[in-house]
Design an enzyme around this catalytic site. Structure first.
Site, PDB file in Angstrom:
ATOM      1  N   LYS A  69       0.811  -1.215   0.000  1.00 60.44           N
ATOM      2  CA  LYS A  69       0.000   0.000   0.000  1.00 60.44           C
ATOM      3  C   LYS A  69       0.849   1.271   0.000  1.00 60.44           C
ATOM      4  O   LYS A  69       0.579   2.210  -0.758  1.00 60.44           O
ATOM      5  CB  LYS A  69      -0.933   0.024   1.218  1.00 60.44           C
ATOM      6  CG  LYS A  69      -2.005  -1.037   1.202  1.00 60.44           C
ATOM      7  CD  LYS A  69      -2.940  -0.895   2.384  1.00 60.44           C
ATOM      8  CE  LYS A  69      -2.267  -1.081   3.720  1.00 60.44           C
ATOM      9  NZ  LYS A  69      -1.744  -2.449   3.915  1.00 60.44           N
ATOM     10  N   THR A  70       1.862   1.313   0.872  1.00 59.83           N
ATOM     11  CA  THR A  70       2.664   2.532   0.983  1.00 59.83           C
ATOM     12  C   THR A  70       3.402   2.822  -0.325  1.00 59.83           C
ATOM     13  O   THR A  70       3.396   3.959  -0.812  1.00 59.83           O
ATOM     14  CB  THR A  70       3.664   2.405   2.138  1.00 59.83           C
ATOM     15  OG1 THR A  70       2.944   2.223   3.361  1.00 59.83           O
ATOM     16  CG2 THR A  70       4.535   3.638   2.248  1.00 59.83           C
TER      17      THR A  70
ATOM     18  N   GLU B 212      -3.474   6.044   1.387  1.00 64.97           N
ATOM     19  CA  GLU B 212      -3.270   4.677   1.841  1.00 64.97           C
ATOM     20  C   GLU B 212      -4.333   4.371   2.890  1.00 64.97           C
ATOM     21  O   GLU B 212      -4.487   5.110   3.861  1.00 64.97           O
ATOM     22  CB  GLU B 212      -1.867   4.544   2.426  1.00 64.97           C
ATOM     23  CG  GLU B 212      -1.563   3.200   3.034  1.00 64.97           C
ATOM     24  CD  GLU B 212      -0.133   3.091   3.545  1.00 64.97           C
ATOM     25  OE1 GLU B 212       0.144   2.159   4.307  1.00 64.97           O
ATOM     26  OE2 GLU B 212       0.690   3.955   3.182  1.00 64.97           O
TER      27      GLU B 212
END
Length: 498
Positions: free
Chosen positions: A156-157, A199
């Site tokens: 995600k990051t 995110e």
């Protein structure tokens, strides 16, 4: 509900991309929104997510303060930006009494991990101060205008960072909320006209009630499952049902076609698009050409070529992350060539395949990389990326949490098998109590039993440093892995201040 204006205009509004810096002074915002300005106090402000909220709120002209159990470089940065930070959590932080640290507070923001009987929360409730969960803030930002929410167990990051960087490079002006420091922004937040790219962390169960315009769904596994932590799901089925609710509430989903089972979780989507290497994916990465520094590839959309692309970090997972970013930028009308150029120059957010330097700070020494990999899939991906460099691979792995180790130590051991040399440190507890029989040697024992000749249990940090300094050669790569404080070793190895 108190006002939390978006950092971008509503859909359909006109305006050229802003030329302001990534995190501009809040002066102009404060002048135009003085009537709506509130005082937000954030518990745990030193966390990567809360600090991003603090910066976004401050840029909107709100007064922001916060507290944390420990002070850090990040809290010092917030202080330099005009955000007051105090050590420790105390009721007086949100009172209007003379001894109050910050004066009257309008909104107290806390994560689900904060106990409901915490004195600071109780004081706010007694004083009639609104207590707002952090996910409620994110929900308002996502719903306020064009938005992209990145969900999934892994990546995600990096994917969120890549989307924001690609959009900026393509001539758009994204706002961003990221779970890591993005070098291009020198921050974990970016203020822009939009879309808003965020995110969305599944470790907070409230994420399932959020929605956005475009959900980017990277994968779904069994992380943050089990135990009695406030941020864990009871079962993987409940967690995956949460992913499905988020997707169904969003206007469309862009899902990874290469990850088995995602399509079933997206059956409720209003519109579904896919990305990956798989035949039939809407956005495809083809003709991959990996090398020691990254991977070049071509991108097509439903059979029509869009152009050449490159990701400057090794590993197939980073190709997929970059493809997702290019797909989102294409969906929002960004220039593909410029987006691809921005991604080719991107070297990743903090602690995601972060190149720290060379061993001993000596040119030509072993390359030192730090990575947040802490579950089996992430560890395997990081090892594969290290192997792609063509170097001899040393891994220093710090298992994270006793529960996670109990659930996955065989998979962690198997994920590390492709590294040449592996040092396994003691488990980073992360406030968990030890579990009888769960120890880092479970990992090393399984690896030894499976024939690995270069694995060692090495809890002594001084021994880790001394061994690597003595044995790692110029053609090697050292990767520190884990969600604990193993990152400090990478800085010591490279002679970089922590």
């Amino acid at each position: 509900m108190t006002d939390l204006s978006p950092v971008f205009p509503p859909p359909g509004s006109a305006g050229e991309p802003s030329s302001s810096p990534a995190l501009p002074s809040a002066t102009s915002a404060a002048a135009t929104q003085a009537a709506a300005a509130l005082h937000y106090h954030l518990m745990g402000i030193g966390g990567i997510g809360m600090s991003a909220f603090a910066r976004l709120l401050r840029a909107r002209g709100h007064r922001v303060s916060g507290c944390d159990q420990s002070l850090s470089e990040l809290t010092a940065q917030l202080g330099a930006e005009g955000i007051a930070v105090s050590l420790g959590h105390e009721a007086v932080h949100i009172t209007s009494a003379p001894q109050g640290a910050f004066g009257p507070v309008d909104v107290l923001v806390a994560s689900e991990a904060v106990p409901k009987d915490h004195p600071e929360l109780r004081a706010a409730q007694s004083a009639g101060i609104e207590v707002r969960p952090r996910m409620a803030l994110l929900d308002e930002l996502l719903r306020a205008g064009p938005s992209v929410g990145v969900i999934g167990t892994h990546g995600k990051t990096t994917t969120t960072s890549m989307i924001a960087v690609a959009m900026q490079g393509a001539g758009l002006d994204p706002a961003a909320f990221v779970g890591g420091i993005v070098p291009e922004f020198s921050s974990n937040a970016r203020v822009g006209q939009g879309p808003f790219v965020a995110e969305v962390d599944e470790s907070d169960r409230a994420f399932a009630e959020l929605s956005c315009e475009t959900a980017v769904f990277t994968n779904a596994e069994d992380d943050h499952v089990g135990g009695n932590q406030a941020t864990y799901w009871e079962t993987v089925e409940q967690q995956h049902a949460g992913f499905a609710r988020f997707v169904a509430a969003s206007s469309r989903v862009l899902l990874c076609a290469d990850w088995p089972g995602l399509e079933q979780l997206c059956v409720g989507a209003r519109e579904a698009l896919s990305y990956g290497q798989a035949e039939g994916a809407d956005y495809r990465a083809v003709e991959l050409k990996p090398d020691a520094e990254g991977t070049s590839f071509r991108v097509s959309f439903r059979g029509t070529p869009l152009g050449e692309a490159r990701v400057g970090m090794p590993g197939l997972h980073n190709v997929l992350n970059a493809l997702a970013a290019l797909a989102v930028t294409h969906l929002y009308g960004g220039d593909f060539g410029k987006a691809a150029a921005a991604l080719a120059a991107f070297r990743g957010p903090g602690r995601r395949w972060q190149r720290i330097g060379e061993l001993g700070g000596t040119p030509g020494g072993a390359l030192v990389v730090d990575d947040y990999a802490h579950n089996a899939t992430k560890v395997a991906a990081a090892v594969q990326a290290a192997r792609q460099t063509g170097r001899r691979v040393w891994v220093v792995f710090q298992p994270h949490r006793f529960l996670r180790t109990q659930q996955s130590w065989p998979r962690l051991a198997d994920a590390l098998m492709d590294a040449d040399e592996v040092f396994v440190m003691d488990i980073a507890a992360a406030s968990e109590a030890p579990i009888e029989g769960i120890h880092a040697t479970l990992i090393t024992g399984r690896m030894e039993g499976n024939g690995h000749r270069g694995v060692r249990y090495m809890p002594n940090r001084a021994e880790v440093l001394a061994t690597l300094r003595a044995q790692a050669g110029p053609g090697d790569i050292i990767v520190t892995m884990g969600a604990g404080d193993v990152w400090k070793l990478s800085r010591e190895l490279a002679g970089v201040p922590t």
